[in-house]
Structures are given as structure tokens and as C-alpha cells.
Motif scaffolding. Structure first.
Motif, PDB file in Angstrom:
ATOM      1  N   THR A   1       0.833  -1.207   0.000  1.00 26.21           N
ATOM      2  CA  THR A   1       0.000   0.000   0.000  1.00 26.21           C
ATOM      3  C   THR A   1       0.868   1.257   0.000  1.00 26.21           C
ATOM      4  O   THR A   1       0.630   2.203  -0.763  1.00 26.21           O
ATOM      5  CB  THR A   1      -0.922   0.000   1.224  1.00 26.21           C
ATOM      6  OG1 THR A   1      -1.747  -1.178   1.195  1.00 26.21           O
ATOM      7  CG2 THR A   1      -1.817   1.228   1.229  1.00 26.21           C
ATOM      8  N   LEU A   2       1.887   1.284   0.875  1.00 24.26           N
ATOM      9  CA  LEU A   2       2.764   2.451   0.949  1.00 24.26           C
ATOM     10  C   LEU A   2       3.534   2.659  -0.352  1.00 24.26           C
ATOM     11  O   LEU A   2       3.715   3.795  -0.804  1.00 24.26           O
ATOM     12  CB  LEU A   2       3.738   2.292   2.128  1.00 24.26           C
ATOM     13  CG  LEU A   2       3.127   2.424   3.527  1.00 24.26           C
ATOM     14  CD1 LEU A   2       4.140   2.025   4.594  1.00 24.26           C
ATOM     15  CD2 LEU A   2       2.659   3.849   3.778  1.00 24.26           C
ATOM     16  N   THR A   3       3.981   1.555  -0.961  1.00 21.91           N
ATOM     17  CA  THR A   3       4.705   1.672  -2.234  1.00 21.91           C
ATOM     18  C   THR A   3       3.810   2.282  -3.302  1.00 21.91           C
ATOM     19  O   THR A   3       4.229   3.171  -4.070  1.00 21.91           O
ATOM     20  CB  THR A   3       5.200   0.292  -2.688  1.00 21.91           C
ATOM     21  OG1 THR A   3       6.046  -0.268  -1.671  1.00 21.91           O
ATOM     22  CG2 THR A   3       5.986   0.400  -3.982  1.00 21.91           C
ATOM     23  N   SER A   4       2.547   1.801  -3.355  1.00 24.52           N
ATOM     24  CA  SER A   4       1.601   2.360  -4.323  1.00 24.52           C
ATOM     25  C   SER A   4       1.328   3.836  -4.041  1.00 24.52           C
ATOM     26  O   SER A   4       1.315   4.670  -4.956  1.00 24.52           O
ATOM     27  CB  SER A   4       0.298   1.566  -4.280  1.00 24.52           C
ATOM     28  OG  SER A   4      -0.672   2.127  -5.136  1.00 24.52           O
ATOM     29  N   GLU A   5       1.125   4.178  -2.763  1.00 22.90           N
ATOM     30  CA  GLU A   5       0.866   5.575  -2.411  1.00 22.90           C
ATOM     31  C   GLU A   5       2.070   6.459  -2.721  1.00 22.90           C
ATOM     32  O   GLU A   5       1.913   7.599  -3.193  1.00 22.90           O
ATOM     33  CB  GLU A   5       0.504   5.672  -0.926  1.00 22.90           C
ATOM     34  CG  GLU A   5      -0.843   5.035  -0.588  1.00 22.90           C
ATOM     35  CD  GLU A   5      -1.119   5.057   0.909  1.00 22.90           C
ATOM     36  OE1 GLU A   5      -0.185   5.375   1.678  1.00 22.90           O
ATOM     37  OE2 GLU A   5      -2.265   4.754   1.309  1.00 22.90           O
ATOM     38  N   ILE A   6       3.269   5.958  -2.469  1.00 25.88           N
ATOM     39  CA  ILE A   6       4.483   6.734  -2.768  1.00 25.88           C
ATOM     40  C   ILE A   6       4.596   6.982  -4.264  1.00 25.88           C
ATOM     41  O   ILE A   6       4.918   8.097  -4.710  1.00 25.88           O
ATOM     42  CB  ILE A   6       5.731   6.000  -2.223  1.00 25.88           C
ATOM     43  CG1 ILE A   6       5.767   6.096  -0.688  1.00 25.88           C
ATOM     44  CG2 ILE A   6       7.006   6.571  -2.820  1.00 25.88           C
ATOM     45  CD1 ILE A   6       6.856   5.270  -0.046  1.00 25.88           C
ATOM     46  N   GLN A   7       4.314   5.948  -5.082  1.00 27.98           N
ATOM     47  CA  GLN A   7       4.391   6.119  -6.528  1.00 27.98           C
ATOM     48  C   GLN A   7       3.350   7.128  -7.006  1.00 27.98           C
ATOM     49  O   GLN A   7       3.626   7.954  -7.887  1.00 27.98           O
ATOM     50  CB  GLN A   7       4.172   4.770  -7.226  1.00 27.98           C
ATOM     51  CG  GLN A   7       4.358   4.829  -8.727  1.00 27.98           C
ATOM     52  CD  GLN A   7       5.749   5.291  -9.123  1.00 27.98           C
ATOM     53  OE1 GLN A   7       6.736   4.864  -8.552  1.00 27.98           O
ATOM     54  NE2 GLN A   7       5.833   6.189 -10.091  1.00 27.98           N
ATOM     55  N   THR A   8       2.161   7.075  -6.398  1.00 30.86           N
ATOM     56  CA  THR A   8       1.116   8.039  -6.756  1.00 30.86           C
ATOM     57  C   THR A   8       1.566   9.464  -6.420  1.00 30.86           C
ATOM     58  O   THR A   8       1.373  10.403  -7.216  1.00 30.86           O
ATOM     59  CB  THR A   8      -0.188   7.706  -6.008  1.00 30.86           C
ATOM     60  OG1 THR A   8      -0.614   6.378  -6.348  1.00 30.86           O
ATOM     61  CG2 THR A   8      -1.288   8.694  -6.374  1.00 30.86           C
ATOM     62  N   LEU A   9       2.171   9.636  -5.239  1.00 32.73           N
ATOM     63  CA  LEU A   9       2.656  10.962  -4.852  1.00 32.73           C
ATOM     64  C   LEU A   9       3.792  11.429  -5.762  1.00 32.73           C
ATOM     65  O   LEU A   9       3.860  12.608  -6.131  1.00 32.73           O
ATOM     66  CB  LEU A   9       3.118  10.929  -3.391  1.00 32.73           C
ATOM     67  CG  LEU A   9       2.018  10.803  -2.331  1.00 32.73           C
ATOM     68  CD1 LEU A   9       2.620  10.585  -0.955  1.00 32.73           C
ATOM     69  CD2 LEU A   9       1.142  12.043  -2.318  1.00 32.73           C
ATOM     70  N   VAL A  10       4.692  10.500  -6.125  1.00 37.98           N
ATOM     71  CA  VAL A  10       5.797  10.862  -7.021  1.00 37.98           C
ATOM     72  C   VAL A  10       5.247  11.324  -8.374  1.00 37.98           C
ATOM     73  O   VAL A  10       5.709  12.327  -8.947  1.00 37.98           O
ATOM     74  CB  VAL A  10       6.757   9.672  -7.193  1.00 37.98           C
ATOM     75  CG1 VAL A  10       7.759   9.942  -8.315  1.00 37.98           C
ATOM     76  CG2 VAL A  10       7.500   9.409  -5.890  1.00 37.98           C
ATOM     77  N   ASP A  11       4.247  10.587  -8.892  1.00 37.96           N
ATOM     78  CA  ASP A  11       3.631  10.994 -10.155  1.00 37.96           C
ATOM     79  C   ASP A  11       2.955  12.361 -10.018  1.00 37.96           C
ATOM     80  O   ASP A  11       3.053  13.209 -10.919  1.00 37.96           O
ATOM     81  CB  ASP A  11       2.610   9.954 -10.599  1.00 37.96           C
ATOM     82  CG  ASP A  11       3.270   8.630 -10.980  1.00 37.96           C
ATOM     83  OD1 ASP A  11       4.481   8.648 -11.264  1.00 37.96           O
ATOM     84  OD2 ASP A  11       2.588   7.585 -10.976  1.00 37.96           O
ATOM     85  N   ALA A  12       2.258  12.556  -8.889  1.00 41.49           N
ATOM     86  CA  ALA A  12       1.564  13.839  -8.691  1.00 41.49           C
ATOM     87  C   ALA A  12       2.545  14.996  -8.581  1.00 41.49           C
ATOM     88  O   ALA A  12       2.205  16.140  -8.913  1.00 41.49           O
ATOM     89  CB  ALA A  12       0.696  13.770  -7.434  1.00 41.49           C
ATOM     90  N   ILE A  13       3.774  14.727  -8.146  1.00 38.36           N
ATOM     91  CA  ILE A  13       4.763  15.795  -7.963  1.00 38.36           C
ATOM     92  C   ILE A  13       5.648  15.970  -9.196  1.00 38.36           C
ATOM     93  O   ILE A  13       5.852  17.085  -9.674  1.00 38.36           O
ATOM     94  CB  ILE A  13       5.633  15.499  -6.720  1.00 38.36           C
ATOM     95  CG1 ILE A  13       4.780  15.594  -5.442  1.00 38.36           C
ATOM     96  CG2 ILE A  13       6.811  16.464  -6.629  1.00 38.36           C
ATOM     97  CD1 ILE A  13       5.509  15.148  -4.201  1.00 38.36           C
ATOM     98  N   ASP A  14       6.159  14.845  -9.756  1.00 38.53           N
ATOM     99  CA  ASP A  14       7.214  14.923 -10.769  1.00 38.53           C
ATOM    100  C   ASP A  14       6.780  14.557 -12.179  1.00 38.53           C
ATOM    101  O   ASP A  14       7.630  14.512 -13.078  1.00 38.53           O
ATOM    102  CB  ASP A  14       8.387  14.010 -10.355  1.00 38.53           C
ATOM    103  CG  ASP A  14       9.036  14.472  -9.069  1.00 38.53           C
ATOM    104  OD1 ASP A  14       9.086  15.688  -8.855  1.00 38.53           O
ATOM    105  OD2 ASP A  14       9.498  13.614  -8.287  1.00 38.53           O
TER     106      ASP A  14
END
Length: 598
Positions: free
Chosen positions: A306-319
Motif C-alpha cells: 500500500t505504501l509503495t503504491s501511495e508513494i508512486q502516486t505521490l511521485v507521479d503527482a509531484i514529478d
């Protein structure tokens, strides 16, 4: 002629011609080629002596131009006043916006200073935590070496203890052999436990003879059952590999008192029971620990996914290069810079256009003034000429004489450029004046239209700028929140992975012991049950020997103390009871009337 026709006019006709020429040049853009030719002809025509005013058209043109210039001047002044008010309003708005931006800048600088302080503190804490981690890792490395050394020592101690137990068992077997028993029976140190001379040695020979006799009798009576119990225990100890059975057999071979042997048997039985309970508890503990730990590991795996998916989502939303917050902020900043440059360029162009407009209006006003003065001069001049011609005509009407016919020349009456028919200089100047006024009006209209367009464009740019600034502030705030959330998610992921590894290491740590108890619990329970049956059988065999019966009887007799002789006949008799209670027989019977002998 000059004196005649220019009487009362200040200045030479040449100067008048120059001034009219200047007015014509200023208004040259507003006349046609034909009209310009008429004006040039008017200005360049020679003086013929008799002058007839023909400048009505030029004067009309100059008058119209004067009126147009005057109206255009008023319109320009009104327009300039409106533009000045709009400019002052715009400057007030810009000053207010500048003040707001300066306040926002100061606020952001204060926040930036506070963030720098927090960053410095956090860096200090990071350095302290890094140093503590390094120290802990060094200590862990040293502790691992110590643990390895202790483990090796423990293994060596277990091996030494096992060898020691083996050696002791062999020594006990040697010392408990029949030959050693026969030998030790003749020595006080081995038969009584004394290690030195006794303080009282009377009746030694008698005691030794009595002991030999008792030993011989006991040996004769109990040898077979005791030997059977000893052989049974030794056999079971060898079959089961039980140190407890071997110890009981050694005690039995050593001819220890039965109470000690039986006590050891009971102790062994208690130990076997406790060991069985401990093994069962250990097995249950291993099952529970493995079940709970495996469930925790699965939970940690789900959290990691779950955290890995959320981190990837945040990375996409930022970068993300297209939809990421950083890309959006960059586009907004670029659009804001383009907006600012557009405002600067349009303002600069508007200033340049306004300056050109003011210069044009100034030229038009000056041209209107020149044309007005020229028209006024021509009209005044042509009016004087007209009056002079009329006076001469009236005077000539009274003279009645006939002169010879002169040669043909020009007419005596000079009309100059004042007559109509396309050559009237005044009318042309008035036409030029009208065109000048029309140009001034068009210049005012163009300036007003340009100003309105500029104000509309600036309003649109300001609205776009406000929208971009609001959007930029919102995206920057959202970016800070997303970056903070991303940092926290990464910390949570790192902690969760560390927790999962700790759980897996814990399972590896308990694996050897739990695997052993899981695989060998049934075998250990079977061996304990066999050992328990062997001990109980040995106990029953020991209790069945005459020596045990005699020993228990002697022990009971010895427990009677001074009353053993009195109680030898009948322990239930009142005499024995009273002796044991240390009271008189009547005193005992008083409280126990039903006792035999009372």
C-alpha cells in the motif's frame, strides 16, 4: 502700389507671404494636389498694381481650419484629462498591488527564516541521531562478537559437563560395585561417612560386629529384590539413555538409605512432569508465536504494498512531466512572466503612442493657429483692397474726359487671388483648416480608442495575473503538502520494512528450538512416559524388598525415641500413648477414655 494697398498694415507684404507659406506647409497634408497648386499660385503671383481681392476661398479655408483646430484642442484637452484620471487611478491600483506584493514578500521572507531555523535544528538532530546510530552499530558488532564467543564457551561447557557426568557415572559404578561395597563395609570412613577420628570410640568392635552382622543379614534377605531393581534401572537407563534412571541405579548400587533413593525417584518424577509441561507450553508458545508473527508479516507486506503504491502516486503527482505539480508550477511561472512582459510592453507602447499623439495634437493646434492667423490677415488685406477699388471707381465716375486708347494690357482693376473659381486662396486655407480639424478629431478618436483597448487589455492581463498568482500559490501549497506526505510515507515504508525484517529475523531466531520441539515432542513424551513407568516400577520393587520393610520398621522404632521399649508391646496401649504425649497414664486417659489400658 504697396503703400496704396497695404496702408495701415504693419509689416511688409513679404513677411505676410512667409507667414502664410508656413501655414500652408503645416496644412499641406490636408489639401489636394490641385488646391496646393492654387495656394502656391496665390503666394507666388506678382503684384500688378491694381489689386482686386480674390482670397475669399483661402480665407474660408483658414477659418474652417481654425474652428476645427479649436474644437480639436478642446476635445484633446478633455481626452487628456480623462486619460490623466485613468492614469492616476491605474497608478493608485499599481501602488496598492506593489504594497501587497511587498507585504507578501516580507511575510514569505519571515517564513523562510523560520524554516531555515527549523532546518538547522533538524540537521543537528540528524547529526546526533546518525552518531548514535553509528555508536549503536559499533556496540552491536562488539556484542555479536561477544555473543559468538559466549556461544562457543557454552558449547564447550556443555561438552565438558556431559563428559563430567559420564566420568561421575563411571566413578559411581566403580565405587558401587559389589567388591567395593564389601571393601567399604569394613572401613569407617566409607560406612559411617566419617572423615576423621571420632570423639567417642567406645564399643567400636561391638558396633562393627553388629554392623557386619546386620549387613550380612540385610544382604541375604534383600539381595535378590535390590539386585533386580538395580538391573532393571540400569537396563532402562541404557535403552532410554536416561541420566535420571542411571542416577537412581547408582544410588541403589551405593546402598544409600531407601528414603534418599525414593526421594530421588519422586524428584525425578516431578522433574519429568515439569519437563513435559514445559515442552507442551513451549510447543504451544511456538505455534502461537509463529501464527501471530506470520500474520504480522502478512500485515506488514500489505502495508508495504500500500505504501509503495501511495508513494508512486505521490511521485507521479509531484514529478510527472505533464500533470505533475512541479511542471504545473513551472508553466504558471512562465505564463506569469509572459503576462508581466506583456503588461510592460503594452504600457511602453501606450506611452509611446500617447507621446506621439500629444506631439501630433501639438502640431495640429499650431497648424490651426497659423491657418487662422493667415486667414485673418488675408481677409483683412482683401477687405482693404476691395474698399480701395470701390473708392477709385466712384472717383472715376465723376471725370468725363476722353483719352486716346492705350495699348492693350491687363485690366486696371486688380482682383488678385480673391475671386472664386478654384483660385480663391482664402477658401483653400479654410478647406485646409477644416481638414486639420478633422485630422485632430480623428487623432482624438484614435487615441481614445487606443486607450480603451489598452485599458481592456490591461484589465484582462490583470485578471489573468491574479488567477495565475492564486493558482500558483495553491499549487505551491499543495506541492509542500504532497512533499511532506511523501517524506512521511517513505519514513513509514522504511519503518515497516524494518519491522517486517525484525519479525522475519525473530522467526529465524526461534526456528531451531521450535522446529526441534515440534518434530520431537511426541518422541520426548513417549520417552518420558517410559522413564516414568521405569521409575514407578523401580519404586515398587524397592518398596517390596524386606530390607526396605525392615528399614522402615527401624526408622519407625527410632522415631518413638525413649518410648520405643514401652511401645514395643502395643503402640495403641495407653502406656505408649501417654509416653509419647509425655503425660501420665491417668492424665492421658482423662482425655482419651476409650484408649485400651485406660
Amino acid at each position: 502700389d504697396h503703400k496704396q494697398y497695404m496702408a495701415g498694415h504693419k509689416g511688409a507684404l513679404v513677411q505676410l507671404k512667409d507667414r502664410v507659406r508656413q501655414a500652408m506647409l503645416a496644412a499641406n497634408a490636408f489639401v489636394s494636389e490641385k488646391q496646393a497648386h492654387v495656394l502656391d499660385s496665390f503666394l507666388q503671383a506678382p503684384f500688378t498694381g491694381t489689386y482686386t481681392a480674390q482670397s475669399g476661398e483661402v480665407v474660408g479655408i483658414l477659418k474652417n481650419m481654425l474652428d476645427t483646430f479649436t474644437a480639436n484642442l478642446k476635445s484633446a484637452q478633455a481626452t487628456e484629462a480623462d486619460q490623466l484620471a485613468a492614469y492616476e487611478k491605474y497608478m493608485a491600483e499599481m501602488v496598492g498591488a506593489l504594497k501587497e506584493m511587498e507585504d507578501a514578500y516580507n511575510t514569505k521572507q519571515s517564513e523562510l527564516g523560520g524554516n531555515d531555523g527549523d532546518l538547522s535544528t533538524k540537521r543537528g538532530q540528524l547529526d546526533v541521531a546518525t552518531a548514535a546510530k553509528a555508536e549503536a552499530e559499533d556496540f552491536l558488532e562488539k556484542l555479536s562478537e561477544m555473543c559468538a564467543a559466549k556461544k562457543k564457551q557454552y558449547e564447550e561447557r556443555v561438552a565438558l559437563r556431559t563428559n563430567e557426568e559420564t566420568a561421575l557415572s563411571e566413578a559411581i559404578a566403580i565405587l558401587n560395585s559389589d567388591a567395593a561395597f564389601a571393601t567399604f563395609g569394613t572401613v569407617d570412613a566409607t560406612s559411617t561417612g566419617a572423615t576423621g577420628p571420632a570423639f567417642v570410640q567406645t564399643r567400636r568392635a561391638t558396633m562393627r560386629r553388629h554392623r557386619f552382622a546386620a549387613a550380612a543379614s540385610a544382604s541375604a534377605d534383600s539381595a535378590a529384590p535390590r539386585r533386580a531393581a538395580q538391573e532393571f534401572l540400569q537396563r532402562e537407563a541404557r535403552v532410554q539413555g536416561s541420566f535420571a534412571l542411571g542416577r537412581i541405579a547408582s544410588l541403589l548400587r551405593a546402598n544409600n538409605p531407601f528414603a534418599v533413593v525414593l526421594q530421588e525417584i519422586e524428584k525425578m518424577l516431578s522433574l519429568l512432569k515439569a519437563e513435559g509441561e514445559k515442552d507442551t507450553q513451549h510447543k504451544a508458545w511456538c505455534d502461537d508465536e509463529r501464527k501471530v508473527t506470520n500474520a504480522d508479516i502478512e500485515t506488514k507486506k500489505e502495508m508495504i504494498n500500500t505504501l509503495t503504491s501511495e508513494i508512486q502516486t505521490l511521485v507521479d503527482a509531484i514529478d510527472d512531466p505533464e500533470t505533475g505539480l512541479k511542471a504545473m508550477i513551472k508553466r504558471d511561472e512562465e505564463a506569469l512572466q509572459v503576462n508581466y512582459e506583456s503588461q510592460v510592453s503594452e504600457t511602453s507602447e501606450r506611452k509611446e503612442e500617447n507621446m506621439a499623439y500629444q506631439k501630433d495634437i501639438s502640431n495640429l493646434v499650431e497648424a490651426k493657429g497659423l491657418l487662422g492667423r493667415a486667414i485673418s490677415v488675408l481677409r483683412k488685406y482683401y477687405s482693404k483692397i476691395s474698399d480701395q477699388i470701390k473708392a477709385e471707381a466712384e472717383a472715376a465716375s465723376f471725370i468725363q474726359r476722353e483719352d486716346p486708347a492705350p495699348p492693350p494690357t491687363w485690366e486696371d482693376k486688380y482682383s488678385g487671388q480673391s475671386v472664386a473659381g478654384g483660385t480663391d486662396a482664402v477658401s483653400m486655407l479654410e478647406f485646409i483648416l477644416r481638414n486639420t480639424k478633422a485630422e485632430e478629431k480623428q487623432a482624438h478618436d484614435d487615441e481614445l480608442s487606443s486607450q480603451h483597448s489598452y485599458e481592456d487589455s490591461m484589465a484582462d492581463l490583470k485578471a489573468e495575473e491574479a488567477k495565475l498568482q492564486e493558482q500558483l500559490a495553491s499549487n505551491r501549497k499543495l506541492l509542500a503538502q504532497k512533499e511532506e506526505e511523501l517524506l512521511q510515507k517513505k519514513k513509514d515504508l522504511k519503518k515497516t520494512e524494518a519491522d517486517k525484517k525484525a519479525l522475519e529475523d525473530y522467526l529465524l531466531e526461534i526456528k531451531p528450538g521450535c522446529d526441534f520441539i515440534t518434530a520431537n515432542l511426541d518422541l520426548r513424551n513417549t520417552n518420558r512416559e517410559n522413564e516414568k513407568k521405569a521409575l514407578e516400577n523401580a519404586e515398587s520393587l524397592i518398596k517390596g524388598t524386606p530390607a526396605y520393610t525392615n528399614a522402615m520398621a527401624e526408622a519407625h522404632t527410632e522415631s518413638l525415641g525413649d518410648c520405643k521399649d514401652i511401645c514395643a508391646e502395643d503402640e495403641a496401649h495407653a502406656k505408649c500413648k501417654a509416653c509419647l504425649a509425655k503425660v501420665s497414664i491417668p492424665g492421658y486417659c482423662a482425655g482419651h477414655a476409650g484408649t485400651p489400658g485406660c
